[in-house]
Design a protein around this motif. Sequence first.
Motif, PDB file in Angstrom:
ATOM      1  N   ASP A  97       1.004  -1.387  -0.422  1.00 38.05           N
ATOM      2  CA  ASP A  97      -0.222   0.120  -0.144  1.00 38.05           C
ATOM      3  C   ASP A  97       0.987   0.950   0.476  1.00 38.05           C
ATOM      4  O   ASP A  97       1.839   1.627   0.650  1.00 38.05           O
ATOM      5  CB  ASP A  97      -0.841   0.596   1.549  1.00 38.05           C
ATOM      6  N   VAL A  98      -0.143   2.369  -0.233  1.00 39.10           N
ATOM      7  CA  VAL A  98       1.058   3.964  -0.322  1.00 39.10           C
ATOM      8  C   VAL A  98       0.334   4.377   1.033  1.00 39.10           C
ATOM      9  O   VAL A  98      -0.679   4.103   1.363  1.00 39.10           O
ATOM     10  CB  VAL A  98       0.525   4.693  -1.374  1.00 39.10           C
ATOM     11  N   ASP A  99       0.695   5.391   0.856  1.00 41.93           N
ATOM     12  CA  ASP A  99      -0.844   6.014   2.525  1.00 41.93           C
ATOM     13  C   ASP A  99      -0.704   7.300   2.582  1.00 41.93           C
ATOM     14  O   ASP A  99      -0.800   7.797   0.935  1.00 41.93           O
ATOM     15  CB  ASP A  99       0.977   6.007   3.726  1.00 41.93           C
ATOM     16  N   GLU A 100      -0.584   8.227   2.715  1.00 44.13           N
ATOM     17  CA  GLU A 100      -1.687   9.430   2.595  1.00 44.13           C
ATOM     18  C   GLU A 100      -1.038  10.245   1.843  1.00 44.13           C
ATOM     19  O   GLU A 100      -1.969  10.898   0.856  1.00 44.13           O
ATOM     20  CB  GLU A 100      -1.855  10.038   4.105  1.00 44.13           C
ATOM     21  N   SER A 101       0.428  10.091   1.491  1.00 43.51           N
ATOM     22  CA  SER A 101       1.338  10.892   1.007  1.00 43.51           C
ATOM     23  C   SER A 101       0.919  10.655  -0.717  1.00 43.51           C
ATOM     24  O   SER A 101       1.465  11.568  -1.923  1.00 43.51           O
ATOM     25  CB  SER A 101       2.458  11.472   1.037  1.00 43.51           C
ATOM     26  N   LEU A 102       0.185   9.387  -1.199  1.00 45.71           N
ATOM     27  CA  LEU A 102       0.010   8.512  -2.572  1.00 45.71           C
ATOM     28  C   LEU A 102       1.645   7.641  -2.511  1.00 45.71           C
ATOM     29  O   LEU A 102       1.602   7.285  -3.337  1.00 45.71           O
ATOM     30  CB  LEU A 102      -0.444   9.210  -3.298  1.00 45.71           C
ATOM     31  N   THR A 103       2.565   8.033  -2.302  1.00 47.16           N
ATOM     32  CA  THR A 103       4.357   7.295  -2.117  1.00 47.16           C
ATOM     33  C   THR A 103       3.708   6.209  -1.025  1.00 47.16           C
ATOM     34  O   THR A 103       2.974   5.704  -0.056  1.00 47.16           O
ATOM     35  CB  THR A 103       4.520   8.090  -1.558  1.00 47.16           C
ATOM     36  N   LEU A 104       4.756   5.007  -1.262  1.00 47.48           N
ATOM     37  CA  LEU A 104       4.741   3.536  -0.667  1.00 47.48           C
ATOM     38  C   LEU A 104       4.817   3.905   0.861  1.00 47.48           C
ATOM     39  O   LEU A 104       5.493   4.650   1.243  1.00 47.48           O
ATOM     40  CB  LEU A 104       6.381   2.870  -0.641  1.00 47.48           C
ATOM     41  N   GLN A 126       4.336  11.305  -9.733  1.00 47.82           N
ATOM     42  CA  GLN A 126       3.490  12.935  -9.809  1.00 47.82           C
ATOM     43  C   GLN A 126       5.095  13.381  -8.938  1.00 47.82           C
ATOM     44  O   GLN A 126       4.619  15.110  -9.229  1.00 47.82           O
ATOM     45  CB  GLN A 126       2.046  12.861  -9.201  1.00 47.82           C
ATOM     46  N   GLY A 127       6.235  13.335  -9.118  1.00 47.20           N
ATOM     47  CA  GLY A 127       7.476  14.247  -7.855  1.00 47.20           C
ATOM     48  C   GLY A 127       7.001  13.850  -6.906  1.00 47.20           C
ATOM     49  O   GLY A 127       7.349  14.525  -6.705  1.00 47.20           O
ATOM     50  N   PHE A 128       6.083  13.512  -6.015  1.00 44.08           N
ATOM     51  CA  PHE A 128       5.745  13.265  -4.810  1.00 44.08           C
ATOM     52  C   PHE A 128       6.988  12.736  -4.563  1.00 44.08           C
ATOM     53  O   PHE A 128       7.025  11.303  -3.610  1.00 44.08           O
ATOM     54  CB  PHE A 128       4.686  13.370  -4.682  1.00 44.08           C
ATOM     55  N   CYS A 267     -10.351  24.044   0.628  1.00 41.19           N
ATOM     56  CA  CYS A 267      -9.746  22.184   0.341  1.00 41.19           C
ATOM     57  C   CYS A 267      -8.607  21.770   1.387  1.00 41.19           C
ATOM     58  O   CYS A 267      -7.621  23.246   2.135  1.00 41.19           O
ATOM     59  CB  CYS A 267      -9.579  22.156  -0.809  1.00 41.19           C
ATOM     60  N   ASP A 268      -8.290  20.618   1.001  1.00 43.37           N
ATOM     61  CA  ASP A 268      -7.619  20.042   1.888  1.00 43.37           C
ATOM     62  C   ASP A 268      -6.302  19.481   1.114  1.00 43.37           C
ATOM     63  O   ASP A 268      -7.213  19.361  -0.153  1.00 43.37           O
ATOM     64  CB  ASP A 268      -7.647  18.755   2.724  1.00 43.37           C
ATOM     65  N   PHE A 269      -5.323  19.518   1.043  1.00 41.71           N
ATOM     66  CA  PHE A 269      -3.976  19.127   0.042  1.00 41.71           C
ATOM     67  C   PHE A 269      -3.449  17.521   1.231  1.00 41.71           C
ATOM     68  O   PHE A 269      -3.504  17.138   1.763  1.00 41.71           O
ATOM     69  CB  PHE A 269      -2.270  19.874  -0.154  1.00 41.71           C
ATOM     70  N   VAL A 270      -3.386  17.164  -0.257  1.00 39.70           N
ATOM     71  CA  VAL A 270      -2.641  15.175   0.377  1.00 39.70           C
ATOM     72  C   VAL A 270      -1.330  16.157   1.028  1.00 39.70           C
ATOM     73  O   VAL A 270      -0.850  16.728  -0.309  1.00 39.70           O
ATOM     74  CB  VAL A 270      -2.139  14.087  -1.389  1.00 39.70           C
ATOM     75  N   PRO A 271      -1.446  15.490   1.779  1.00 41.37           N
ATOM     76  CA  PRO A 271       0.495  15.712   2.611  1.00 41.37           C
ATOM     77  C   PRO A 271       1.508  15.393   2.204  1.00 41.37           C
ATOM     78  O   PRO A 271       1.615  14.371   0.510  1.00 41.37           O
ATOM     79  CB  PRO A 271       0.148  14.757   3.465  1.00 41.37           C
ATOM     80  N   SER A 272       2.086  16.348   1.530  1.00 37.22           N
ATOM     81  CA  SER A 272       3.819  15.827   1.261  1.00 37.22           C
ATOM     82  C   SER A 272       4.846  15.301   2.408  1.00 37.22           C
ATOM     83  O   SER A 272       4.656  16.114   3.142  1.00 37.22           O
ATOM     84  CB  SER A 272       4.320  17.654   0.686  1.00 37.22           C
ATOM     85  N   ASN A 273       5.470  14.707   1.519  1.00 40.45           N
ATOM     86  CA  ASN A 273       7.205  14.493   2.247  1.00 40.45           C
ATOM     87  C   ASN A 273       8.062  15.440   1.951  1.00 40.45           C
ATOM     88  O   ASN A 273       8.966  15.555   3.309  1.00 40.45           O
ATOM     89  CB  ASN A 273       7.646  12.842   2.236  1.00 40.45           C
ATOM     90  N   ASP A 274       7.854  16.271   1.339  1.00 41.18           N
ATOM     91  CA  ASP A 274       9.067  17.242   1.614  1.00 41.18           C
ATOM     92  C   ASP A 274       8.348  18.476   0.486  1.00 41.18           C
ATOM     93  O   ASP A 274       8.912  18.512  -1.188  1.00 41.18           O
ATOM     94  CB  ASP A 274      10.327  16.726   1.156  1.00 41.18           C
ATOM     95  N   ILE A 275       7.630  19.271  -0.151  1.00 37.29           N
ATOM     96  CA  ILE A 275       7.431  20.175  -0.664  1.00 37.29           C
ATOM     97  C   ILE A 275       7.958  20.969  -1.132  1.00 37.29           C
ATOM     98  O   ILE A 275       7.877  21.339  -2.381  1.00 37.29           O
ATOM     99  CB  ILE A 275       6.194  21.156   0.372  1.00 37.29           C
ATOM    100  N   GLU A 276       9.227  20.842  -0.378  1.00 32.92           N
ATOM    101  CA  GLU A 276      10.260  21.879  -1.588  1.00 32.92           C
ATOM    102  C   GLU A 276      11.043  20.669  -2.219  1.00 32.92           C
ATOM    103  O   GLU A 276      11.474  21.662  -3.381  1.00 32.92           O
ATOM    104  CB  GLU A 276      11.426  22.205  -0.066  1.00 32.92           C
ATOM    105  N   GLY A 277      10.967  19.707  -2.091  1.00 31.52           N
ATOM    106  CA  GLY A 277      11.762  18.980  -2.614  1.00 31.52           C
ATOM    107  C   GLY A 277      11.061  18.807  -3.654  1.00 31.52           C
ATOM    108  O   GLY A 277      10.901  18.014  -5.322  1.00 31.52           O
ATOM    109  N   ASP A 278       9.717  18.447  -3.858  1.00 34.99           N
ATOM    110  CA  ASP A 278       8.470  18.255  -4.721  1.00 34.99           C
ATOM    111  C   ASP A 278       8.484  19.039  -6.411  1.00 34.99           C
ATOM    112  O   ASP A 278       9.428  20.061  -5.840  1.00 34.99           O
ATOM    113  CB  ASP A 278       7.202  18.492  -4.378  1.00 34.99           C
ATOM    114  N   CYS A 279       8.342  18.142  -7.287  1.00 34.70           N
ATOM    115  CA  CYS A 279       9.095  18.434  -8.790  1.00 34.70           C
ATOM    116  C   CYS A 279       7.607  20.033  -8.899  1.00 34.70           C
ATOM    117  O   CYS A 279       8.362  20.918  -9.545  1.00 34.70           O
ATOM    118  CB  CYS A 279       8.716  17.507  -9.608  1.00 34.70           C
ATOM    119  N   GLY A 280       6.605  19.916  -8.012  1.00 37.60           N
ATOM    120  CA  GLY A 280       5.613  21.364  -8.628  1.00 37.60           C
ATOM    121  C   GLY A 280       4.251  20.543  -9.671  1.00 37.60           C
ATOM    122  O   GLY A 280       3.664  21.663  -9.795  1.00 37.60           O
TER     123      GLY A 280
END
Length: 388
Positions: A97-104, A126-128, A267-280
């Motif tokens: 499964d993935v978690d709330e961040s939609l990554t592993l 998706q660059g997350f 709205c709410d957002f899918v939480p990011s594990n690192d919003i600075e590093g996210d590809c955007g």
Amino acid sequence: MYRIGKEEIDAVARVIESGELFKINGGPLQESKNLDREMKELFGADAIVMTSGHAALTAALIGMGIGPGDQVVVPAYTYIATAMAVVAAGAIPVIADVDESLTLSPRAFEKAITKHTRAVIPVHIQGFPCKMNEICEIAGKHNILVLEDACQADGGSYNGKRLGTIGDAGAFSFNFYKVISCGEGGALLTNNRTIYERALIYHDASAVCFFGDQLKDVDEKLFCGSEYRTNEISSAILRVQLTRLDGILADLRKNKKLLMEKIAPYCDFVPSNDIEGDCGTTVALCFDSAEKADSFTKAEGINAISPINTGKHIYTNWTQIMSKTGAVNPLMDPFKMEANKAIVPDYNNDMCTKTLELLAKAVYISVNPDWSEKDVEEEAEKIIAALK
Ligand SMILES: Cc1ncc(COP(=O)(O)O)c(C=O)c1O
């Protein structure tokens, strides 16, 4: 692909005028050789550019010595090519499964580990960025190799480190839908000498021994691999694309941040594990039900998709994997091999329902690096209207 133009046209013209389209002939331009060097300089890891992301993933697994008898953990939400690379290496994908961040999910990864687990493939979908600290810590504890699938995350980072260079190896894709592109292409990144040498041999197994001095510093024994080498035209395009990469990412991140700021009160957002590093590349909204997510995507003026509707990115749609069809010849099929007999899981649609629930409640809005502030404002207005 976000930006391409005159520089790429000129680069291709130079290659054609040189008459040297083959990577290894050593013409005056040496596009492919220079590209590998420039990638190494930019990402801080040895790079081998090849024909696709799938080729890079497979070459990395082969380089790791993965094969029959081995399990490799992959997330339930990734493009089917991630799981197919595992099968191409002769091993068996174990879907977690993935978690709330939609990554592993690190917890799901840990739960999936058996005595046969040799590698894990966190996918920066998706660059997350994935939770690389936790994943690497768990992998380290169990002596499991980490292959980052950064095919959708060219240039992204996690805690300031480029994606693809945190684990033992990483893979990029440069097909048309990626941050940078040459039509089709991929790259393997690694700081592990053994993985590098084996991947070098595997991705170009005939030319590597007959052309140029590619084996000069290679200690690994030659073996029969594949033919996934790139060419001078693709490399010429990619060299220009590489110079655009950080500019594209900066503009994607700027526009993503601005759009998120404007719509955040609604709205709410899918939480990011690192919003600075996210590809955007994507603003990911999170609704409290699948119905609400679905109706948002259907609202007037909204150009959005729920990840649950992204076809081959979801394990339930991985036809060949779910039906355990790994090859034409049964003796070549990892799902039927004697060495894998006891380690093939029972794949079924209900095995990762948490992933399906999370995907159904999420909605993606694509970000364009070339939006002006006014464009972002207009996009935000449409989204807010649909959310109200
Ligand atoms: C997550 C992921 N992994 C692997 C791949 C395979 O890359 P390619 O199409 O370049 O083989 C893709 C391609 O879209 C991808 O999105």
